[in-house]
Design a protein around this motif. Structure first.
Motif, PDB file in Angstrom:
ATOM      1  N   THR A  27       0.815  -1.217   0.000  1.00  0.00           N
ATOM      2  CA  THR A  27       0.000   0.000   0.000  1.00  0.00           C
ATOM      3  C   THR A  27       0.849   1.268   0.000  1.00  0.00           C
ATOM      4  O   THR A  27       0.403   2.314  -0.477  1.00  0.00           O
ATOM      5  CB  THR A  27      -0.996   0.026   1.182  1.00  0.00           C
ATOM      6  N   GLN A  30       1.525   1.561  -3.844  1.00  0.00           N
ATOM      7  CA  GLN A  30       0.481   1.177  -4.793  1.00  0.00           C
ATOM      8  C   GLN A  30       0.100   2.295  -5.763  1.00  0.00           C
ATOM      9  O   GLN A  30      -0.225   2.045  -6.919  1.00  0.00           O
ATOM     10  CB  GLN A  30      -0.758   0.686  -4.052  1.00  0.00           C
ATOM     11  N   ARG A  36      -4.926  -0.237  -6.022  1.00  0.00           N
ATOM     12  CA  ARG A  36      -5.444  -0.032  -4.655  1.00  0.00           C
ATOM     13  C   ARG A  36      -5.686  -1.405  -4.041  1.00  0.00           C
ATOM     14  O   ARG A  36      -6.612  -2.114  -4.408  1.00  0.00           O
ATOM     15  CB  ARG A  36      -6.740   0.768  -4.674  1.00  0.00           C
ATOM     16  N   PHE A  37      -4.789  -1.795  -3.129  1.00  0.00           N
ATOM     17  CA  PHE A  37      -4.948  -3.073  -2.434  1.00  0.00           C
ATOM     18  C   PHE A  37      -6.023  -2.915  -1.373  1.00  0.00           C
ATOM     19  O   PHE A  37      -5.960  -2.016  -0.542  1.00  0.00           O
ATOM     20  CB  PHE A  37      -3.630  -3.539  -1.808  1.00  0.00           C
ATOM     21  N   SER A  53      -7.334  -6.588  -4.991  1.00  0.00           N
ATOM     22  CA  SER A  53      -6.994  -5.222  -5.374  1.00  0.00           C
ATOM     23  C   SER A  53      -7.858  -4.738  -6.529  1.00  0.00           C
ATOM     24  O   SER A  53      -8.453  -5.537  -7.253  1.00  0.00           O
ATOM     25  CB  SER A  53      -5.523  -5.137  -5.778  1.00  0.00           C
ATOM     26  N   VAL A  61      -0.311  -4.960 -10.808  1.00  0.00           N
ATOM     27  CA  VAL A  61      -0.298  -5.667  -9.523  1.00  0.00           C
ATOM     28  C   VAL A  61       1.020  -6.409  -9.350  1.00  0.00           C
ATOM     29  O   VAL A  61       1.657  -6.340  -8.293  1.00  0.00           O
ATOM     30  CB  VAL A  61      -1.499  -6.641  -9.407  1.00  0.00           C
TER      31      VAL A  61
END
Length: 83
Positions: A27, A30, A36-37, A53, A61
């Motif tokens: 995070t 990211q 966005r995890f 995510s 990712v």
């Protein structure tokens, strides 16, 4: 943006603190890839970790996980969801 579930293997014995640290590592960077995890789960007995995510691509990712120190090969797009 699409939703992705990725699966890490080989993390046998992972503790809550280690899972939290790994999630924070993701995070913290990211935004560099527009990822966005949302959540992470682990099964310490089998060594399997799952991460959910939102991201522009599976490759985004992968890049974040690699930079955070826990590369992943298994990523699944999740195109259908119910609550």
């Amino acid at each position: 943006m699409s939703k992705y579930m990725d699966v890490h293997h080989g993390m046998k014995g992972i503790t809550p603190d280690q899972l939290s640290a790994a999630h924070r590592a993701d995070t913290s960077i990211q935004g560099d890839e527009g990822v966005r995890f949302e959540h992470a789960w682990a099964d310490p007995k089998s060594g399997t970790v799952y991460c959910l995510s939102d991201a522009p691509s599976a490759d985004a990712v992968k890049r974040i996980h690699k930079r955070a120190g826990h590369p992943v090969e298994e990523i699944h797009e999740v195109p259908l969801e119910v609550s």
